[in-house]
Write a protein that holds these residues in place. Structure first.
Motif, PDB file in Angstrom:
ATOM      1  N   ARG A  36       0.748  -7.271   8.533  1.00 31.15           N
ATOM      2  CA  ARG A  36       1.089  -5.855   8.664  1.00 31.15           C
ATOM      3  C   ARG A  36       0.128  -5.002   7.840  1.00 31.15           C
ATOM      4  O   ARG A  36      -0.281  -3.925   8.273  1.00 31.15           O
ATOM      5  CB  ARG A  36       2.530  -5.603   8.224  1.00 31.15           C
ATOM      6  CG  ARG A  36       2.965  -4.179   8.551  1.00 31.15           C
ATOM      7  CD  ARG A  36       4.375  -3.884   8.096  1.00 31.15           C
ATOM      8  NE  ARG A  36       4.749  -2.549   8.555  1.00 31.15           N
ATOM      9  CZ  ARG A  36       5.704  -1.815   8.025  1.00 31.15           C
ATOM     10  NH1 ARG A  36       6.407  -2.278   7.014  1.00 31.15           N
ATOM     11  NH2 ARG A  36       5.969  -0.614   8.502  1.00 31.15           N
ATOM     12  N   PHE A  37      -0.240  -5.477   6.667  1.00 33.93           N
ATOM     13  CA  PHE A  37      -1.204  -4.755   5.835  1.00 33.93           C
ATOM     14  C   PHE A  37      -2.544  -4.660   6.552  1.00 33.93           C
ATOM     15  O   PHE A  37      -3.192  -3.614   6.553  1.00 33.93           O
ATOM     16  CB  PHE A  37      -1.362  -5.457   4.487  1.00 33.93           C
ATOM     17  CG  PHE A  37      -2.336  -4.789   3.561  1.00 33.93           C
ATOM     18  CD1 PHE A  37      -2.015  -3.587   2.949  1.00 33.93           C
ATOM     19  CD2 PHE A  37      -3.575  -5.355   3.307  1.00 33.93           C
ATOM     20  CE1 PHE A  37      -2.908  -2.961   2.090  1.00 33.93           C
ATOM     21  CE2 PHE A  37      -4.475  -4.744   2.447  1.00 33.93           C
ATOM     22  CZ  PHE A  37      -4.145  -3.542   1.840  1.00 33.93           C
ATOM     23  N   PHE A  38      -2.961  -5.761   7.178  1.00 31.63           N
ATOM     24  CA  PHE A  38      -4.200  -5.730   7.954  1.00 31.63           C
ATOM     25  C   PHE A  38      -4.092  -4.730   9.095  1.00 31.63           C
ATOM     26  O   PHE A  38      -5.037  -3.988   9.385  1.00 31.63           O
ATOM     27  CB  PHE A  38      -4.513  -7.123   8.522  1.00 31.63           C
ATOM     28  CG  PHE A  38      -4.855  -8.151   7.487  1.00 31.63           C
ATOM     29  CD1 PHE A  38      -5.282  -7.784   6.231  1.00 31.63           C
ATOM     30  CD2 PHE A  38      -4.726  -9.498   7.771  1.00 31.63           C
ATOM     31  CE1 PHE A  38      -5.597  -8.744   5.263  1.00 31.63           C
ATOM     32  CE2 PHE A  38      -5.041 -10.468   6.830  1.00 31.63           C
ATOM     33  CZ  PHE A  38      -5.472 -10.082   5.567  1.00 31.63           C
ATOM     34  N   GLY A  39      -2.925  -4.717   9.761  1.00 21.72           N
ATOM     35  CA  GLY A  39      -2.747  -3.806  10.881  1.00 21.72           C
ATOM     36  C   GLY A  39      -2.760  -2.352  10.470  1.00 21.72           C
ATOM     37  O   GLY A  39      -3.342  -1.503  11.161  1.00 21.72           O
ATOM     38  N   LYS A  40      -2.123  -2.033   9.350  1.00 21.07           N
ATOM     39  CA  LYS A  40      -2.112  -0.654   8.862  1.00 21.07           C
ATOM     40  C   LYS A  40      -3.509  -0.207   8.468  1.00 21.07           C
ATOM     41  O   LYS A  40      -3.803   0.988   8.438  1.00 21.07           O
ATOM     42  CB  LYS A  40      -1.155  -0.536   7.674  1.00 21.07           C
ATOM     43  CG  LYS A  40       0.308  -0.700   8.053  1.00 21.07           C
ATOM     44  CD  LYS A  40       1.205  -0.797   6.836  1.00 21.07           C
ATOM     45  CE  LYS A  40       1.281   0.533   6.103  1.00 21.07           C
ATOM     46  NZ  LYS A  40       2.264   0.458   4.986  1.00 21.07           N
ATOM     47  N   ASN A  41      -4.379  -1.168   8.173  1.00 19.82           N
ATOM     48  CA  ASN A  41      -5.761  -0.863   7.799  1.00 19.82           C
ATOM     49  C   ASN A  41      -6.746  -1.397   8.840  1.00 19.82           C
ATOM     50  O   ASN A  41      -7.902  -1.685   8.514  1.00 19.82           O
ATOM     51  CB  ASN A  41      -6.071  -1.467   6.431  1.00 19.82           C
ATOM     52  CG  ASN A  41      -5.321  -0.796   5.302  1.00 19.82           C
ATOM     53  OD1 ASN A  41      -5.712   0.253   4.812  1.00 19.82           O
ATOM     54  ND2 ASN A  41      -4.217  -1.410   4.890  1.00 19.82           N
ATOM     55  N   SER A  42      -6.283  -1.494  10.088  1.00 17.78           N
ATOM     56  CA  SER A  42      -7.133  -2.074  11.127  1.00 17.78           C
ATOM     57  C   SER A  42      -8.398  -1.266  11.360  1.00 17.78           C
ATOM     58  O   SER A  42      -9.473  -1.831  11.599  1.00 17.78           O
ATOM     59  CB  SER A  42      -6.353  -2.221  12.434  1.00 17.78           C
ATOM     60  OG  SER A  42      -5.841  -0.969  12.870  1.00 17.78           O
ATOM     61  N   LEU A  43      -8.299   0.062  11.283  1.00 18.09           N
ATOM     62  CA  LEU A  43      -9.484   0.890  11.481  1.00 18.09           C
ATOM     63  C   LEU A  43     -10.485   0.671  10.348  1.00 18.09           C
ATOM     64  O   LEU A  43     -11.695   0.624  10.579  1.00 18.09           O
ATOM     65  CB  LEU A  43      -9.101   2.367  11.570  1.00 18.09           C
ATOM     66  CG  LEU A  43     -10.259   3.334  11.870  1.00 18.09           C
ATOM     67  CD1 LEU A  43     -10.888   3.016  13.221  1.00 18.09           C
ATOM     68  CD2 LEU A  43      -9.784   4.781  11.835  1.00 18.09           C
ATOM     69  N   VAL A  44      -9.986   0.526   9.135  1.00 15.88           N
ATOM     70  CA  VAL A  44     -10.852   0.260   7.979  1.00 15.88           C
ATOM     71  C   VAL A  44     -11.624  -1.041   8.199  1.00 15.88           C
ATOM     72  O   VAL A  44     -12.848  -1.099   8.015  1.00 15.88           O
ATOM     73  CB  VAL A  44     -10.018   0.176   6.685  1.00 15.88           C
ATOM     74  CG1 VAL A  44     -10.877  -0.298   5.514  1.00 15.88           C
ATOM     75  CG2 VAL A  44      -9.395   1.537   6.370  1.00 15.88           C
ATOM     76  N   ILE A  45     -10.908  -2.090   8.587  1.00 17.72           N
ATOM     77  CA  ILE A  45     -11.552  -3.384   8.827  1.00 17.72           C
ATOM     78  C   ILE A  45     -12.547  -3.282   9.973  1.00 17.72           C
ATOM     79  O   ILE A  45     -13.687  -3.756   9.877  1.00 17.72           O
ATOM     80  CB  ILE A  45     -10.491  -4.455   9.133  1.00 17.72           C
ATOM     81  CG1 ILE A  45      -9.576  -4.659   7.931  1.00 17.72           C
ATOM     82  CG2 ILE A  45     -11.152  -5.781   9.515  1.00 17.72           C
ATOM     83  CD1 ILE A  45      -8.382  -5.567   8.210  1.00 17.72           C
TER      84      ILE A  45
ATOM     85  N   ILE B  66     -13.141  -9.765   6.955  1.00 20.42           N
ATOM     86  CA  ILE B  66     -11.828  -9.118   7.004  1.00 20.42           C
ATOM     87  C   ILE B  66     -11.454  -8.513   5.667  1.00 20.42           C
ATOM     88  O   ILE B  66     -10.960  -7.378   5.591  1.00 20.42           O
ATOM     89  CB  ILE B  66     -10.747 -10.128   7.453  1.00 20.42           C
ATOM     90  CG1 ILE B  66     -10.963 -10.523   8.922  1.00 20.42           C
ATOM     91  CG2 ILE B  66      -9.346  -9.544   7.263  1.00 20.42           C
ATOM     92  CD1 ILE B  66     -10.068 -11.644   9.387  1.00 20.42           C
ATOM     93  N   LEU B  67     -11.684  -9.250   4.596  1.00 18.31           N
ATOM     94  CA  LEU B  67     -11.198  -8.836   3.273  1.00 18.31           C
ATOM     95  C   LEU B  67     -12.103  -7.820   2.583  1.00 18.31           C
ATOM     96  O   LEU B  67     -11.610  -6.963   1.838  1.00 18.31           O
ATOM     97  CB  LEU B  67     -11.028 -10.072   2.383  1.00 18.31           C
ATOM     98  CG  LEU B  67      -9.988 -11.095   2.862  1.00 18.31           C
ATOM     99  CD1 LEU B  67      -9.983 -12.312   1.937  1.00 18.31           C
ATOM    100  CD2 LEU B  67      -8.608 -10.473   2.938  1.00 18.31           C
ATOM    101  N   SER B  68     -13.393  -7.886   2.818  1.00 18.43           N
ATOM    102  CA  SER B  68     -14.329  -6.988   2.113  1.00 18.43           C
ATOM    103  C   SER B  68     -14.045  -5.509   2.378  1.00 18.43           C
ATOM    104  O   SER B  68     -14.057  -4.703   1.438  1.00 18.43           O
ATOM    105  CB  SER B  68     -15.774  -7.331   2.493  1.00 18.43           C
ATOM    106  OG  SER B  68     -16.116  -8.616   2.032  1.00 18.43           O
ATOM    107  N   PRO B  69     -13.792  -5.093   3.627  1.00 19.43           N
ATOM    108  CA  PRO B  69     -13.460  -3.672   3.846  1.00 19.43           C
ATOM    109  C   PRO B  69     -12.209  -3.237   3.094  1.00 19.43           C
ATOM    110  O   PRO B  69     -12.123  -2.086   2.636  1.00 19.43           O
ATOM    111  CB  PRO B  69     -13.256  -3.589   5.361  1.00 19.43           C
ATOM    112  CG  PRO B  69     -14.055  -4.712   5.913  1.00 19.43           C
ATOM    113  CD  PRO B  69     -13.923  -5.811   4.909  1.00 19.43           C
ATOM    114  N   LEU B  70     -11.242  -4.137   2.945  1.00 21.32           N
ATOM    115  CA  LEU B  70     -10.025  -3.797   2.216  1.00 21.32           C
ATOM    116  C   LEU B  70     -10.306  -3.616   0.728  1.00 21.32           C
ATOM    117  O   LEU B  70      -9.724  -2.745   0.077  1.00 21.32           O
ATOM    118  CB  LEU B  70      -8.968  -4.886   2.429  1.00 21.32           C
ATOM    119  CG  LEU B  70      -8.542  -5.109   3.882  1.00 21.32           C
ATOM    120  CD1 LEU B  70      -7.560  -6.269   3.978  1.00 21.32           C
ATOM    121  CD2 LEU B  70      -7.929  -3.840   4.468  1.00 21.32           C
ATOM    122  N   VAL B  71     -11.204  -4.442   0.206  1.00 20.46           N
ATOM    123  CA  VAL B  71     -11.616  -4.280  -1.196  1.00 20.46           C
ATOM    124  C   VAL B  71     -12.340  -2.950  -1.369  1.00 20.46           C
ATOM    125  O   VAL B  71     -12.099  -2.214  -2.338  1.00 20.46           O
ATOM    126  CB  VAL B  71     -12.525  -5.451  -1.632  1.00 20.46           C
ATOM    127  CG1 VAL B  71     -13.090  -5.200  -3.038  1.00 20.46           C
ATOM    128  CG2 VAL B  71     -11.746  -6.768  -1.595  1.00 20.46           C
TER     129      VAL B  71
END
Length: 359
Positions: free
Chosen positions: A278-287, A322-327
């Motif tokens: 869900r966290f990935f989905g809420k930030n899907s555009l960021v990723i 996947i993780l780098s954009p979230l960081v």
């Protein structure tokens, strides 16, 4: 004493059976489905990029092949689920949210990608060619960004059809015919529009039914798991025999696969992994916007090190992408610098963003 109607209402913040958080506008399983979709998209680019670089396939190739029939259909079907709400807005508000929103990020990240890749392009076509490639990208979607280029066009076509009083079913039928037709012009814009529009319209047309399937799936886990196994065998078998792209079969596999993603997402709302997805989905555009650079860096470094087999290298590249954009997003939120990368500023809006009201 509470009335019967009051007793039926969940407390604010409680999650309903459909995965909706009461008092909020987000739906848990939809965010999870978005998370699954964006992970599949990044995985595809990461795995195929590694395999192209080494000229061989790894153990993740089979996973990418299995997901191919439904990866993009699920993405667009989910995108169409809430279109009805947007269609009720006037044209100015609609275009601001559905066109300018994506146009801003497309132009920004197109420019950033060209800044990074320009020397590579220049080696092949010269700097004049780089300029032409950049300008052409405004009429022909560039690279991985074609998703957000087409989404506004899909929404605008549906709104125009509604404004002209064209019923949804004929629009869906035309979209299905476009998908079935052998349209291969070489233009990403034309070919992908023809191939993918049907899934976006289906998400809009059958939104209530999709939500009903997701809610039913959450309450019937054992039956759904058995159905998913059957679907997986059929999908995988058709992929193994190379039939997944056959007209008609591709349409059915896309639709069934999208429903499978919705069902898995609904089941995942009760599992610990659901929170991550869900966290990935809420930030899907960021990723989606930022994965290309860490993907390329990770691929280059890992292949030079040569410590892992092709499949494991592909997995590590996928996780990094996947993780780098979230960081990066977390650093931006912490520092306050670079918010324009993932949040549209007021100058790029038809109306300033409303400030949150105090509770």
């Amino acid at each position: 004493m509470q009335t019967a109607q009051q007793k039926k209402q969940p407390p604010i913040g409680a999650e309903t059976s459909s995965g909706t958080t009461a008092g909020a506008s987000r739906v848990s399983w939809v965010d999870i489905a978005k998370g699954i979709s964006i992970c599949l998209v990044v995985m595809m680019h990461s795995v195929l990029g590694v395999e192209k670089a080494v000229g061989a396939e790894g153990w993740m190739h089979g996973i990418v092949a299995f997901c191919q029939p439904f990866r993009i259909p699920a993405f667009f079907l989910i995108s169409g689920l809430f279109l009805a709400r947007a269609l009720k807005r006037d044209w100015a508000d609609f275009l601001d949210r559905k066109l300018l929103h994506f146009a801003y990020f497309y132009v920004l990240w197109l420019t950033l990608q060209f800044i990074v890749k320009a020397p590579i392009f220049a080696a092949d076509v010269g700097w004049g060619g780089v300029v032409m490639l950049y300008l052409t990208a405004f009429i022909e979607p560039f690279g991985t960004l074609w998703f957000i280029y087409l989404l506004p066009l899909f929404a605008i076509v549906v709104k125009l059809a509604r404004g002209w009083n064209i019923p949804t079913i004929p629009v869906l039928a035309i979209a299905a015919l476009l998908h079935l037709a052998p349209i291969h012009t070489g233009s990403v814009l034309i070919d992908e529009f023809a191939s993918r529009f049907v899934f976006f319209v289906a998400g809009y047309a059958f939104a209530e039914r999709v939500f009903a399937v997701a809610e039913w799936a959450r309450s019937n886990g054992a039956v759904v798991l058995a159905a998913l196994v059957g679907w997986g065998l059929i999908n995988g078998g058709l992929v193994v025999y190379g039939l997944e792209g056959t007209p008609g079969i591709a349409l059915v596999l896309g639709g069934l696969g999208a429903l499978a993603v919705a069902s898995v997402a609904s089941l995942a709302t009760t599992l610990p992994i659901g929170g991550f997805l869900r966290f990935f989905g809420k930030n899907s555009l960021v990723i989606y916007l930022a994965f290309f650079f860490p993907m390329g860096v990770a691929r280059t470094i890992l292949l030079k090190l040569g410590l892992f087999d092709i499949g494991t290298t592909s997995l590590l590249v996928t996780l990094t992408a996947i993780l780098s954009p979230l960081v990066l997003k977390a650093l931006i939120d912490w520092s306050g610098w670079g918010t324009f990368l993932f949040e549209r500023p007021n100058w790029a809006r038809l109306a300033p963003k409303a400030k949150p009201q105090p509770v």
